[in-house]
Each structure stands twice: as C-alpha cells, then as structure tokens.
Design an enzyme around this catalytic site. Structure first.
Site, PDB file in Angstrom:
ATOM      1  N   ASP A  10       1.108  -1.011  -0.748  1.00  0.00           N
ATOM      2  CA  ASP A  10      -0.310   0.353   0.150  1.00  0.00           C
ATOM      3  C   ASP A  10       1.057   1.283  -0.219  1.00  0.00           C
ATOM      4  OD1 ASP A  10      -2.351   1.971   0.433  1.00  0.00           O
ATOM      5  OD2 ASP A  10      -1.330   1.935   2.386  1.00  0.00           O
ATOM      6  N   ASP A  12      -0.104   5.015   1.052  1.00  0.00           N
ATOM      7  CA  ASP A  12      -0.532   5.883   2.130  1.00  0.00           C
ATOM      8  C   ASP A  12      -0.642   5.025   3.621  1.00  0.00           C
ATOM      9  OD1 ASP A  12      -1.332   8.511  -0.061  1.00  0.00           O
ATOM     10  OD2 ASP A  12      -2.473   7.552  -1.097  1.00  0.00           O
TER      11      ASP A  12
HETATM   12  C1  XBP Z   1      -5.378   6.320   0.306  1.00  0.00           C
HETATM   13  C2  XBP Z   1      -6.657   6.428  -0.267  1.00  0.00           C
HETATM   14  C3  XBP Z   1      -6.463   8.136  -0.659  1.00  0.00           C
HETATM   15  C4  XBP Z   1      -5.574   8.506  -0.199  1.00  0.00           C
HETATM   16  C5  XBP Z   1      -5.515  10.647  -1.391  1.00  0.00           C
HETATM   17  O1  XBP Z   1      -6.245   4.387   0.934  1.00  0.00           O
HETATM   18  O2  XBP Z   1      -7.354   6.627   0.721  1.00  0.00           O
HETATM   19  O3  XBP Z   1      -7.243   8.684  -1.596  1.00  0.00           O
HETATM   20  O4  XBP Z   1      -6.153   9.788   0.731  1.00  0.00           O
HETATM   21  O5  XBP Z   1      -5.214   9.687  -2.601  1.00  0.00           O
HETATM   22  P1  XBP Z   1      -5.520   3.661   1.183  1.00  0.00           P
HETATM   23  P2  XBP Z   1      -5.754  10.637  -3.709  1.00  0.00           P
HETATM   24  O6  XBP Z   1      -3.194   3.769   1.664  1.00  0.00           O
HETATM   25  O7  XBP Z   1      -5.774   2.756   1.302  1.00  0.00           O
HETATM   26  O8  XBP Z   1      -4.886   2.843  -0.386  1.00  0.00           O
HETATM   27  O9  XBP Z   1      -6.773  11.412  -3.593  1.00  0.00           O
HETATM   28  O10 XBP Z   1      -5.044  10.118  -5.246  1.00  0.00           O
HETATM   29  O11 XBP Z   1      -7.120   8.866  -3.077  1.00  0.00           O
HETATM   30 MG    MG Z   2      -3.021   2.827   3.339  1.00  0.00          MG
END
Ligand code: XBP
Ligand code: MG
Length: 257
Positions: A10, A12
């Site tokens: 993953d 973020d």
């Molecule tokens: C990550 C997200 C993303 C980021 C923002 O979740 O939910 O939406 O917050 O990125 P995970 P975008 O780590 O579970 O994949 O604005 O490009 O969506």
């Molecule tokens: Mg995440």
C-alpha cells in the site's frame, strides 16, 4: 506452505505518512484556490479517512457535512466534474509538497525494499491513491529509477471499487500471475487490511497515528513500523512469540513458509 515470491505495498500511510502532512494540506490548498472556505483540520481529516479515494472523500464530505458554499453557489454545482477538478488541483499541490520534501518514507521502508530486491523478491504496489501520486512519492524519496523496481503499480481508478474492496489486490495478483499464498501485503489501515485479507493475503500492518486504534481483523502481524537494525519495531499482535522485530526478508519468509 508456500515460497515467498512477492511483496505488495500500500502507499498512503504505509510507505510514508502522506495523509496528514501531504494530502490533507493539499486538499485545503485546492479548496482555497477554488474559492471555498472549507478547511480539513488534522482531526476532521481523521474522520474523513473512513472513505478511501480523494474524489470519494470530497463527495462524502459535501453530502455528510454540508459545508458552506460561497454566496451565489448552488449545491448542484458540486457535481462529479467539479469534484474531479478539485481533486486534480489537490494532486498538483500534493506533488509540490513532495517536491519540497514534506513527506519522508517511514522507518525501514527503504531498507526492506533494498533487501527484497537483493533477495530476488518481486515488488508491486496496490493502492487507492492516483497513479501520479505514487510515481511522485517514489521519485522524490527513492530516486527516479525506483519506479521501475515495481513490476506492477495498481492505483486509483484502475478498478471500479476501491479498498476495502479486494479488487485492487485481485488486479495486482493477476498481473503478477501469482497466488496470494506466495505474497505478503503491507498495509496501515483497517480499510486496507480488509481489502488484502479478502484477497487471501498474509498482511503485515504498520499502524500509524491515524490508524492506531483500528481493528485489523485477520492481519498476520501488527507493528508500529518495519524497524531498523538496532531499533526493532514493537509487535502489537501476531503468532510470533517475541515482543519486537526488525521486519526483514528471513522474518517475512517465516510468515508464509
Ligand atoms: C489512500 C486513500 C487515498 C489518499 C488520497 O488509501 O484513500 O484516497 O487518501 O489519494 P489506501 P487520492 O492507503 O488504503 O490506499 O486523492 O489520489 O485518492
Ligand atoms: Mg494506506
């Protein structure tokens, strides 16, 4: 019992703490540039993280929190194309923040990626965030060659249903042509763990400030971070008997083999 072949990451919250000091201020900059007085504080953003996907998060905020609109604006104006425009602006501001070095990698990430490559393990990304945000983060933290370390970068709208749906992991496994038993997923959030576990993946959770109190049902291991030699990470739940660990390739093999 299987042979470990690939690590699926993953982005973020897992590779880096991108949410509080990256995406969140970038959303606020985009709101301001569009003439909106909306402000996502660190605390409010923690609530909004229940929804994955930036466009989906804005929609949820508008529907659930009914934020103020500038005089003369109608709620109908906040449609999908307006939200898509806001989201694109947010990603541009996000890239600027990354370029300024605002978001470093989490402990152990660079080390484990190197060790995995040296050991011949395959690498992939399975994330909800937009593809350009992944590339930008990798280039800014690990150098431009690092994008090619990942055989598959599965991101954003490539699948119709974002995490907690398992679709992004199914897509990644299919692209790698590997069964889930040969892989380990790395996640930081409950939504991410739900997605990985539903795809039958052994999942290591490196929890963070936003996800500290979440339930990671089905995770193989919950730690504060990946640890570094001389500074192991504290284990919060696992089948392992020790209290702390440096997550390296030999340790990961014990999870699947
Ligand atoms: C990550 C997200 C993303 C980021 C923002 O979740 O939910 O939406 O917050 O990125 P995970 P975008 O780590 O579970 O994949 O604005 O490009 O969506
Ligand atoms: Mg995440």
């Amino acid at each position: 019992m299987a042979t470990l072949a690939a690590l699926l990451f993953d982005v973020d919250g897992t590779l880096a703490d991108t949410e509080r000091d990256g995406h969140r201020p970038a959303f606020n900059q985009a709101f301001q540039a569009a003439g909106l007085s909306w402000e996502w504080t660190p605390e409010l953003y923690g609530e909004l993280l229940v929804i994955t996907g930036g466009k989906e998060r804005i929609r949820y905020y508008v529907d659930r929190y009914s934020p103020p609109l500038p005089p003369g604006w109608s709620p109908a104006q906040i449609d999908q194309s307006f939200i898509a425009g806001l989201h694109q602006a947010k990603n541009r501001f996000y890239a600027e923040l990354l370029a300024r070095g605002a978001v470093p990698l989490r402990p152990g990430v660079q080390r484990l990626l190197k060790e995995a490559r040296d050991a011949g393990l395959r690498l992939a990304i399975a994330t909800t965030t937009s593809p350009e945000n992944v590339t930008e983060l990798l280039q800014r933290t690990l150098g431009s060659a690092s994008v090619a370390w990942f055989e598959v970068i599965a991101a954003g709208d490539i699948v119709p249903a974002k995490k907690p749906a398992p679709d992004i992991y199914h897509y990644t496994l299919e692209a790698l042509k590997l069964p889930p038993e040969a892989c380990i997923a790395f996640e930081d959030s409950e939504n991410g763990v739900k997605a990985a576990v539903a795809a039958h993946l052994k999942t290591v959770v490196t929890r963070n400030e936003y996800t500290l109190h979440q339930a990671f049902t089905g995770a193989a291991l919950i730690v504060d971070d990946l640890g570094e030699p001389g500074r192991p990470a504290q284990i919060h739940a696992s089948d392992q008997k020790s209290a702390s660990v440096v997550i390296d390739v030999p340790f990961l093999r014990t999870l699947v083999e």
